[in-house]
Write a protein that holds these residues in place. Sequence first.
Motif, PDB file in Angstrom:
ATOM      1  N   GLU A 193       0.786  -1.272   0.413  1.00 18.94           N
ATOM      2  CA  GLU A 193       0.051   0.271  -0.018  1.00 18.94           C
ATOM      3  C   GLU A 193       0.540   1.312   0.294  1.00 18.94           C
ATOM      4  OE1 GLU A 193      -3.637   2.645   2.629  1.00 18.94           O
ATOM      5  OE2 GLU A 193      -3.268   0.000   2.821  1.00 18.94           O
ATOM      6  N   ALA A 194       1.953   1.026   0.979  1.00 22.20           N
ATOM      7  CA  ALA A 194       2.508   2.837   0.887  1.00 22.20           C
ATOM      8  C   ALA A 194       3.610   2.766  -0.373  1.00 22.20           C
ATOM      9  CB  ALA A 194       3.775   1.702   1.694  1.00 22.20           C
ATOM     10  N   ALA A 195       3.950   1.576  -0.844  1.00 23.45           N
ATOM     11  CA  ALA A 195       4.593   1.759  -2.079  1.00 23.45           C
ATOM     12  C   ALA A 195       3.785   2.374  -3.816  1.00 23.45           C
ATOM     13  CB  ALA A 195       5.220   0.724  -2.379  1.00 23.45           C
ATOM     14  N   GLY A 196       2.192   1.642  -3.694  1.00 23.29           N
ATOM     15  CA  GLY A 196       1.521   2.400  -4.621  1.00 23.29           C
ATOM     16  C   GLY A 196       1.147   3.677  -4.513  1.00 23.29           C
ATOM     17  N   ALA A 197       0.728   3.833  -2.995  1.00 24.33           N
ATOM     18  CA  ALA A 197       0.982   5.101  -2.773  1.00 24.33           C
ATOM     19  C   ALA A 197       1.545   5.958  -3.135  1.00 24.33           C
ATOM     20  CB  ALA A 197       0.320   5.718  -1.360  1.00 24.33           C
ATOM     21  N   ALA A 198       3.192   5.750  -2.921  1.00 27.44           N
ATOM     22  CA  ALA A 198       4.449   6.674  -3.907  1.00 27.44           C
ATOM     23  C   ALA A 198       4.241   6.370  -4.899  1.00 27.44           C
ATOM     24  CB  ALA A 198       5.115   6.164  -2.818  1.00 27.44           C
ATOM     25  N   LEU A 199       3.909   5.911  -5.795  1.00 29.41           N
ATOM     26  CA  LEU A 199       4.115   5.300  -6.709  1.00 29.41           C
ATOM     27  C   LEU A 199       3.033   6.944  -8.137  1.00 29.41           C
ATOM     28  CD1 LEU A 199       4.865   4.331  -9.662  1.00 29.41           C
ATOM     29  CD2 LEU A 199       2.927   2.871  -9.844  1.00 29.41           C
ATOM     30  N   ARG A 200       1.435   6.989  -6.885  1.00 25.39           N
ATOM     31  CA  ARG A 200       0.557   7.741  -7.662  1.00 25.39           C
ATOM     32  C   ARG A 200       1.166   8.999  -7.008  1.00 25.39           C
ATOM     33  NH1 ARG A 200      -2.505   3.208  -5.299  1.00 25.39           N
ATOM     34  NH2 ARG A 200      -3.914   2.615  -7.094  1.00 25.39           N
ATOM     35  N   ARG A 201       2.423   9.165  -6.225  1.00 29.41           N
ATOM     36  CA  ARG A 201       2.409  10.705  -6.255  1.00 29.41           C
ATOM     37  C   ARG A 201       3.539  11.231  -7.748  1.00 29.41           C
ATOM     38  NH1 ARG A 201       3.035   9.128  -1.019  1.00 29.41           N
ATOM     39  NH2 ARG A 201       5.013   8.994  -1.209  1.00 29.41           N
ATOM     40  N   ALA A 202       4.164  10.291  -8.443  1.00 33.86           N
ATOM     41  CA  ALA A 202       4.599  10.717  -9.611  1.00 33.86           C
ATOM     42  C   ALA A 202       4.016  11.023 -10.668  1.00 33.86           C
ATOM     43  CB  ALA A 202       5.208   8.791 -10.450  1.00 33.86           C
ATOM     44  N   ARG A 203       4.470  12.139 -11.168  1.00 33.46           N
ATOM     45  CA  ARG A 203       3.989  12.581 -12.667  1.00 33.46           C
ATOM     46  C   ARG A 203       4.024  11.385 -13.007  1.00 33.46           C
ATOM     47  NH1 ARG A 203       7.174  17.039 -14.160  1.00 33.46           N
ATOM     48  NH2 ARG A 203       9.005  15.735 -12.634  1.00 33.46           N
ATOM     49  N   VAL A 204       3.118  11.972 -14.281  1.00 37.50           N
ATOM     50  CA  VAL A 204       2.567  11.026 -15.695  1.00 37.50           C
ATOM     51  C   VAL A 204       2.960  11.384 -17.026  1.00 37.50           C
ATOM     52  CG1 VAL A 204       0.855   8.782 -16.195  1.00 37.50           C
ATOM     53  CG2 VAL A 204       0.972   9.323 -14.232  1.00 37.50           C
ATOM     54  N   SER A 205       3.838  10.666 -17.503  1.00 36.34           N
ATOM     55  CA  SER A 205       3.460  10.793 -19.349  1.00 36.34           C
ATOM     56  C   SER A 205       2.819  10.114 -19.927  1.00 36.34           C
ATOM     57  CB  SER A 205       5.039  11.601 -19.141  1.00 36.34           C
ATOM     58  OG  SER A 205       5.286  11.596 -20.863  1.00 36.34           O
ATOM     59  N   ALA A 206       2.062  10.167 -20.542  1.00 35.02           N
ATOM     60  CA  ALA A 206       1.229   8.719 -20.519  1.00 35.02           C
ATOM     61  C   ALA A 206       1.388   9.210 -22.919  1.00 35.02           C
ATOM     62  CB  ALA A 206       0.060   9.006 -20.188  1.00 35.02           C
ATOM     63  N   ALA A 207       1.879   7.724 -23.106  1.00 37.09           N
ATOM     64  CA  ALA A 207       1.746   7.757 -24.781  1.00 37.09           C
ATOM     65  C   ALA A 207       0.405   8.093 -25.612  1.00 37.09           C
ATOM     66  CB  ALA A 207       2.260   6.319 -24.689  1.00 37.09           C
ATOM     67  N   SER A 208      -0.604   8.685 -24.654  1.00 41.98           N
ATOM     68  CA  SER A 208      -2.387   8.460 -25.121  1.00 41.98           C
ATOM     69  C   SER A 208      -3.025   8.984 -24.455  1.00 41.98           C
ATOM     70  CB  SER A 208      -2.360   6.848 -25.974  1.00 41.98           C
ATOM     71  OG  SER A 208      -2.978   6.672 -24.637  1.00 41.98           O
ATOM     72  N   ALA A 209      -4.127   9.755 -24.547  1.00 40.32           N
ATOM     73  CA  ALA A 209      -4.816   9.944 -24.000  1.00 40.32           C
ATOM     74  C   ALA A 209      -6.022   8.850 -23.584  1.00 40.32           C
ATOM     75  CB  ALA A 209      -5.674  10.950 -25.385  1.00 40.32           C
TER      76      ALA A 209
END
Length: 243
Positions: A193-209
């Motif tokens: 859970e803690a690692a998933g929360a940390a991942l969700r704090r990252a900015r996302v650069s998505a390859a598509s809409a």
Amino acid sequence: MISLRPSGEHAPLRRLAAQYGGGLIALSPWRLRTRDDADTRALLDRALGATRALATSPAAARALHQLRPDWRAPATQRWYAVGAGTAAALAAAGIDPVRWPQRMDSEGLLQLPDLQDLDGEDFALLTAPGGRGLIEPALRARGARVIRADVYERLALAPSRAQAQRLCALDAPTLLALSSGEALQRVLAQLPEAAGAALRRARVSAASARLAQLARELGFAEVAVAAGPQPEQLLAPGLRPAP
């Protein structure tokens, strides 16, 4: 930067991240393996007799070359790729020319003008089990007789304890390079859970809409749509070269 690409495919992003003064956390949800058995080879040989053929990923192109290194495409056969990376892998296997879309995803491929009317044509699909499954039914709906050859497979990998700890310890701006929704969902499902929360704090650069929308639905707050799935495109939003 965080990469969700298959094990063994992180090198381009790692090099680019270093040019920007950053590092890379590789969260591979799977590793790729060519299916080298008699049934796969027989189905591949049948598929290679089609008038048109599509490799859905660089791994599919590499598997073709590994299984049939001496095979050469006839001049009358049309080849397609989902993106430039797969086209380059096909060229390395001796297959050229290859058509691919400007929008390098399944939707972009299916918008190519010469894939609209496929009535009665044999169409080879070199791919792996799983994935979104968008291309095959669309080709069949347009009249193609699809010959599917699953020439490689994805073997699941769970994030390690060390990777989870690295995520929890992040204290610098972090970019998640997102080119696969399935990979993101798989990684989030397996992280503590803690690692998933940390991942969700990252900015996302998505390859598509579509991937950007998925990231938002999965709890990511800062999401940008990149120009495409190539490493340089995914790295572009919000980053500047290191001095």
